[in-house]
Each structure stands twice: as structure tokens, then as C-alpha cells.
Design a protein around this motif. Sequence first.
Motif, mmCIF file in Angstrom:
data_model
loop_
_atom_site.group_PDB
_atom_site.id
_atom_site.type_symbol
_atom_site.label_atom_id
_atom_site.label_comp_id
_atom_site.label_asym_id
_atom_site.label_seq_id
_atom_site.Cartn_x
_atom_site.Cartn_y
_atom_site.Cartn_z
ATOM 1 N N GLY A 18 0.845 -1.169 -0.205
ATOM 2 C CA GLY A 18 -0.016 -0.026 0.201
ATOM 3 C C GLY A 18 0.790 1.214 0.087
ATOM 4 N N LEU A 21 -0.823 7.583 1.961
ATOM 5 C CA LEU A 21 0.175 8.363 2.927
ATOM 6 C C LEU A 21 0.712 7.437 4.062
ATOM 7 C CD1 LEU A 21 -2.307 11.242 3.009
ATOM 8 C CD2 LEU A 21 -0.134 11.183 1.966
ATOM 9 N N GLY A 23 1.600 3.962 3.833
ATOM 10 C CA GLY A 23 2.492 3.207 3.540
ATOM 11 C C GLY A 23 3.631 4.001 2.930
ATOM 12 N N PRO A 42 -1.421 -1.225 -6.262
ATOM 13 C CA PRO A 42 -2.129 -1.491 -7.685
ATOM 14 C C PRO A 42 -2.231 -0.333 -8.154
ATOM 15 C CG PRO A 42 -3.831 -1.977 -5.770
ATOM 16 C CD PRO A 42 -2.216 -1.874 -5.255
ATOM 17 N N ARG A 53 -8.350 16.033 -1.370
ATOM 18 C CA ARG A 53 -8.465 16.005 0.354
ATOM 19 C C ARG A 53 -7.486 16.882 0.877
ATOM 20 N NH1 ARG A 53 -9.391 10.201 2.996
ATOM 21 N NH2 ARG A 53 -11.131 10.047 1.537
ATOM 22 N N TYR A 55 -5.901 17.391 4.833
ATOM 23 C CA TYR A 55 -5.826 16.840 6.314
ATOM 24 C C TYR A 55 -5.312 18.021 7.116
ATOM 25 C CZ TYR A 55 -5.217 12.767 3.025
ATOM 26 O OH TYR A 55 -5.494 12.213 1.950
ATOM 27 N N ALA A 56 -5.828 17.571 8.534
ATOM 28 C CA ALA A 56 -5.591 18.601 9.439
ATOM 29 C C ALA A 56 -4.342 17.705 10.350
ATOM 30 C CB ALA A 56 -6.697 18.835 10.470
ATOM 31 N N ALA A 164 -0.249 -1.751 4.753
ATOM 32 C CA ALA A 164 -0.671 -0.382 5.073
ATOM 33 C C ALA A 164 -1.766 -0.268 3.736
ATOM 34 C CB ALA A 164 0.294 0.827 5.011
ATOM 35 N N ASP A 165 -2.644 -1.230 3.406
ATOM 36 C CA ASP A 165 -3.349 -1.165 2.283
ATOM 37 C C ASP A 165 -4.896 -0.741 2.636
ATOM 38 O OD1 ASP A 165 -3.379 -3.619 3.750
ATOM 39 O OD2 ASP A 165 -3.600 -5.126 2.046
ATOM 40 N N CYS A 188 -19.852 11.412 5.073
ATOM 41 C CA CYS A 188 -19.180 12.537 5.123
ATOM 42 C C CYS A 188 -18.938 13.261 3.753
ATOM 43 C CB CYS A 188 -17.787 12.144 5.787
ATOM 44 S SG CYS A 188 -17.025 13.494 6.343
ATOM 45 N N VAL A 226 -15.319 19.601 5.827
ATOM 46 C CA VAL A 226 -15.884 18.220 6.113
ATOM 47 C C VAL A 226 -17.253 18.202 6.647
ATOM 48 C CG1 VAL A 226 -14.785 15.958 6.930
ATOM 49 C CG2 VAL A 226 -13.256 17.975 6.430
ATOM 50 N N GLY A 288 -2.036 2.147 9.999
ATOM 51 C CA GLY A 288 -2.851 3.040 9.427
ATOM 52 C C GLY A 288 -4.240 2.323 9.468
ATOM 53 N N GLN A 300 -8.524 13.405 13.338
ATOM 54 C CA GLN A 300 -7.524 12.058 13.959
ATOM 55 C C GLN A 300 -6.911 11.187 12.954
ATOM 56 O OE1 GLN A 300 -6.452 12.490 17.410
ATOM 57 N NE2 GLN A 300 -7.281 14.622 17.185
ATOM 58 N N ASN A 303 -3.468 11.255 11.488
ATOM 59 C CA ASN A 303 -2.442 11.513 12.666
ATOM 60 C C ASN A 303 -2.197 10.281 13.434
ATOM 61 O OD1 ASN A 303 -1.895 14.473 12.098
ATOM 62 N ND2 ASN A 303 -4.210 14.646 12.580
HETATM 63 C C1 LIG Z 1 -14.025 12.129 4.301
HETATM 64 C C2 LIG Z 1 -12.939 12.031 5.167
HETATM 65 C C3 LIG Z 1 -12.176 13.115 5.519
HETATM 66 C C4 LIG Z 1 -10.947 12.916 6.361
HETATM 67 N N1 LIG Z 1 -10.287 13.880 6.893
HETATM 68 C C5 LIG Z 1 -9.065 13.998 7.316
HETATM 69 C C6 LIG Z 1 -8.613 14.941 8.153
HETATM 70 O O1 LIG Z 1 -8.725 15.964 8.024
HETATM 71 N N2 LIG Z 1 -7.415 14.691 8.820
HETATM 72 C C7 LIG Z 1 -6.838 13.603 9.032
HETATM 73 O O2 LIG Z 1 -5.947 13.312 9.635
HETATM 74 N N3 LIG Z 1 -7.546 12.472 8.402
HETATM 75 C C8 LIG Z 1 -8.709 12.312 7.809
HETATM 76 N N4 LIG Z 1 -9.284 11.497 7.295
HETATM 77 C C9 LIG Z 1 -8.551 10.190 7.172
HETATM 78 C C10 LIG Z 1 -7.395 9.820 6.091
HETATM 79 O O3 LIG Z 1 -7.781 10.201 5.018
HETATM 80 C C11 LIG Z 1 -7.047 8.511 6.355
HETATM 81 O O4 LIG Z 1 -6.843 8.117 7.606
HETATM 82 C C12 LIG Z 1 -5.920 8.234 5.516
HETATM 83 O O5 LIG Z 1 -6.186 8.434 4.209
HETATM 84 C C13 LIG Z 1 -5.413 6.790 5.771
HETATM 85 O O6 LIG Z 1 -4.250 6.461 5.048
HETATM 86 P P1 LIG Z 1 -3.675 5.062 4.616
HETATM 87 O O7 LIG Z 1 -2.632 5.233 3.848
HETATM 88 O O8 LIG Z 1 -3.746 4.184 5.966
HETATM 89 O O9 LIG Z 1 -5.035 4.099 3.754
HETATM 90 P P2 LIG Z 1 -5.506 4.627 2.269
HETATM 91 O O10 LIG Z 1 -5.035 5.982 1.925
HETATM 92 O O11 LIG Z 1 -6.423 4.092 2.153
HETATM 93 O O12 LIG Z 1 -4.143 3.947 1.379
HETATM 94 C C14 LIG Z 1 -4.313 2.475 1.143
HETATM 95 C C15 LIG Z 1 -3.495 2.201 -0.053
HETATM 96 O O13 LIG Z 1 -3.304 0.874 -0.304
HETATM 97 C C16 LIG Z 1 -3.506 0.292 -1.637
HETATM 98 N N5 LIG Z 1 -3.929 -0.870 -1.634
HETATM 99 C C17 LIG Z 1 -5.337 -1.463 -1.469
HETATM 100 N N6 LIG Z 1 -5.321 -2.694 -1.582
HETATM 101 C C18 LIG Z 1 -3.960 -2.988 -1.997
HETATM 102 C C19 LIG Z 1 -3.331 -4.345 -2.400
HETATM 103 N N7 LIG Z 1 -3.849 -5.356 -2.172
HETATM 104 N N8 LIG Z 1 -1.943 -4.280 -2.326
HETATM 105 C C20 LIG Z 1 -1.453 -3.257 -2.458
HETATM 106 N N9 LIG Z 1 -1.836 -1.991 -2.249
HETATM 107 C C21 LIG Z 1 -2.885 -1.916 -1.740
HETATM 108 C C22 LIG Z 1 -4.343 1.485 -2.054
HETATM 109 O O14 LIG Z 1 -4.416 1.573 -3.418
HETATM 110 C C23 LIG Z 1 -4.154 2.730 -1.317
HETATM 111 O O15 LIG Z 1 -3.160 3.404 -2.077
HETATM 112 C C24 LIG Z 1 -10.337 11.527 6.391
HETATM 113 C C25 LIG Z 1 -11.209 10.421 5.818
HETATM 114 C C26 LIG Z 1 -12.381 10.879 5.311
HETATM 115 C C27 LIG Z 1 -13.016 9.392 4.681
#
Ligand SMILES: Cc1cc2nc3c(=O)[nH]c(=O)nc-3n(C[C@H](O)[C@H](O)[C@H](O)COP(=O)(O)OP(=O)(O)OC[C@H]3O[C@@H](n4cnc5c(N)ncnc54)[C@H](O)[C@@H]3O)c2cc1C
Length: 421
Positions: A18, A21, A23, A42, A53, A55-56, A164-165, A188, A226, A288, A300, A303
Motif C-alpha cells: 500500500g 500516505l 505506506g 495497484p 482532500r 488533512y489537519a 498499509a493497504d 461525510c 468536512v 494505518g 484524528q 494523525n
Molecule cells: C471524508 C474524510 C475526511 C478525512 N479528513 C481527515 C482529516 O482532516 N485529517 C486526518 O488526519 N485524516 C482525515 N481522514 C482520514 C484519512 O484520509 C485516512 O486516515 C488516511 O487516508 C489513511 O491512509 P492509509 O494510507 O492508511 O490508507 P489509504 O489512504 O486508504 O491507502 C491505502 C493504499 O493501499 C492500496 N492498496 C489497497 N489494496 C492493496 C493491495 N491489495 N495491495 C497493495 N496495495 C493496496 C490502495 O491503493 C491505497 O493506495 C479523512 C477521511 C475521510 C473519509
Amino acid sequence: MSQTRPVSLPPCRALVVGAGLTGCLAALALARAGWVVVVVDPLQRDTLLSRRRAYALSQSSLALLQQLGLAAALASHLWGFDQLTLQANRGRSQARIHHSDLPPDTPPAIGWIAEHRPVMTTLLGHLDQSPAVTLKLGLLDGGPSSPGGAGGAEDHAWDLVVAADGHGSRTRQTMGVHCWGWRYDQSCITVQVTLQGGDSTRAWEVFRDEGPLAVLPMGQGRAQVVWSMSRRRAVTLTAMDPGGFSRALAAVLPKGVELMAVCSTPQAFPVGLQLAQRFQRDNVLLLGEAAHCCHPLGGQGLNLCWRDVGCLHVLACRVGKGQRSINWLLHRYGRQRWLDTVATLLVTDGLLRLFTPGRWTPVRWLLAPLQRFSLAVLDRWGPLRSLVLQAMVYGWGNHQRCSVPQSYASRLSQATPVGRR
Ligand SMILES: Cc1cc2nc3c(=O)[nH]c(=O)nc-3n(C[C@H](O)[C@H](O)[C@H](O)COP(=O)(O)OP(=O)(O)OC[C@H]3O[C@@H](n4cnc5c(N)ncnc54)[C@H](O)[C@@H]3O)c2cc1C
């Protein structure tokens, strides 16, 4: 920052599944700790960059960026806010929180608003430049069953697999790890707007009957909104013509804040709470949103994800130096991340239930005085404000404080004219 592993030992090898952000930052944190890292996703680079989007980011995130040598590269993309107003009861109750409620040596903001693209561009750029990292983007299946993916026989080729997917993590499913949690009857909507009036360094969290609404300032009158509401209303609103949507949004903004224009297409996301029943199995770690996700109330989500990365970085440095084993890292990570994760999820959920009890009308009558009381106490009692704010910006448990160099602090001050309470 970079750690050197004794030459007699080969570097540890990690697969990061993944390239969101979490990963990407985890891959950089491992590389900085002296590991060799492969990142798979992928999605193509353009798709990874294209999320609209903002982020705070909290003090804990800034501290980690600083530690990994990324803070300076991102400074010009961060807009600090030094005031946060919490509002409920249709604006009749409010609590104002100010940067001065934090300890005196903290950088001059409560948090920083960052747009997705520059953050992602910076992370991918640093990964490209790191000789210890191989990025494999756009693989049809970078997931558990693919060659080199997590969960398959190839797992043994890696000292550590970092999943971190995201919240639907296939890696987690393949590991057989179940989740606790629930979906809220809410969606949201996120949208970028320009505003007039209000303070350019003030963020708002408005608790409305239908759900919380956050207004996050992004400089030059721009803001990220948001807006949470019932799923049905979110569908209706996102299907509206631009004029209808603008009128609906203008009607819910805090008093004194006027909508000038809607600058992006409103997007709706279902929201829920999810917690993996364990964060580690064999040599795979969940990081994550693969491990947890919560309602965006209080900003949150990211962060909390990045505090996972901060913990991984500290542990990986010790393993990278040959001081500790991978097994130690795996068990220590699980133990260290529980308190912060569970506390953040419970507090976010509790606040949502207190301020948006939804259709459970009798409880709403009981809760209104409690809402008024809690905001009034928070507004008037400095030590409580300080306690709440510190939990919000550093997380729960022992986290590193941010000590930004003078040059960075002054750049932040320019972006964040410190207003008066
Ligand atoms: C409406 C909304 C508003 C938000 N606002 C805020 C905010 O103001 N402040 C804040 O801190 N957070 C906010 N968040 C939360 C924040 O967006 C998430 O916490 C953050 O994007 C999570 O990141 P991540 O990398 O863990 O997951 P993701 O961003 O979901 O990334 C996962 C990655 O894994 C990949 N993946 C999926 N399956 C596979 C696989 N089988 N093999 C390899 N890769 C794979 C995907 O393609 C993707 O690139 C908000 C969320 C939402 C829904």
C-alpha cells in the motif's frame, strides 16, 4: 537520522503493501532506519496523487515529519491554524481553544492543513530518491496473493511485511484477523471552498444535529469543509446542481463565515469505526487504516496512522542497528500502539454520540444540558483545555514532542499570524 547497521549484518528487508500516505511514510521511516524496502500498490502514481482532500496535521505528525527530514520540504504547503472553535446547540454553546493552551515551547499552531497532492508528491519524490527503496506502482495485484505480496509463500523472503493497504485491507483478511467496529448511519462530504469573513487562522468544529461540520482554513480565503450527515441526505446533496449545493452549504456555515464559491466537486464517503483485533501476526504488521479507522470528527484519522509510523520508526532503528530482533519489534509494536489507538477511537466515538445522538430523541433532550455544560467548562477552564488539546495533538501515551528548528518556526509564524483569543 539515517542509521548504519553493522557491516557484518545484511540490512533488514521489508515489504510495504500500500502506497497511501501511511505506506509511503512507513517506507521512508524504514529506509531512514537502514532497511531495504519494496513498496507495492495497484494504483498508478497519477491516481495516488489525484485525491482531492486536505488533512489537519497535528503536532505529533509534524514531529514525525521533522524526525524523517521532511518538514522543511513541506513547510510551504502547510497552513497553520492557532485557534479552534467548538460549537453546539445551533451556535448557542461554544468553546474556544487557542495555541497558547499548549506548552510554551511548541511550534506556533494547533495544527496545519495540508492538501493531499503536495504531501503525496513530496513523499513519492523522497522515495524515488532513496536508493534503499523500490517503488512498484500500478501492479495489477500488489496484494497478498501476488508474487512478492504479503500472505503468500514469498512472505519468508521478507523480514517484515507492513500492511498499509487501507480500511478494506486484503492483507488483514488473508492473515485471518477480524475487526471490531460499526458503520455510522452517516456519510461525510468533503469539498474545498472560498470563504469571506471569519479568521484566516481559525478552524471550526460545529456539532450540528445531523452530524459534525469542520471548516479548516487553507490560506487566501480557501478552506476545506468536512460535513457529516445522514447517508440519504449526502446522496441528495452530492446529486444537486452546483447552485443548490452552494445554497445548502451556505446555510450551515458558522455565523460570520460567508461562502464565496465552491471550488471542487463535493465527494461523499461512508464513515465508520473499525479496529483490528490484533496488529500483528507472524511477520506481518498492520499499520494505518488497515489496523483502525474512525469518524473524521476532530481530524484524528491520518494523525493516528502516522503515530503508528512513528512507533515503527523508533523500533526499526533499534533493529536496524542490530540491537534488537524482528520478533521484539513485532511484539513491541502491538503493545505500544493499543492505548493510543483505542483511546482515540473511543473518544472520537464518544464525542459523536454526545453531540450527535441522531434519531434517539429522548436521549437528545438529556444530552443538550450536558453538551452546554461540557463546552462551558472547556471554554472557561484553562487546565482542562490544555489537557484536551494535548491529547488531540500528541495522542495518548508517551509521544515525542516537536522541536522545530528556528528557521522552520519562523516560516510557520509567517504562514500563521498568531491572532488574539
Ligand atoms: C471524508 C474524510 C475526511 C478525512 N479528513 C481527515 C482529516 O482532516 N485529517 C486526518 O488526519 N485524516 C482525515 N481522514 C482520514 C484519512 O484520509 C485516512 O486516515 C488516511 O487516508 C489513511 O491512509 P492509509 O494510507 O492508511 O490508507 P489509504 O489512504 O486508504 O491507502 C491505502 C493504499 O493501499 C492500496 N492498496 C489497497 N489494496 C492493496 C493491495 N491489495 N495491495 C497493495 N496495495 C493496496 C490502495 O491503493 C491505497 O493506495 C479523512 C477521511 C475521510 C473519509
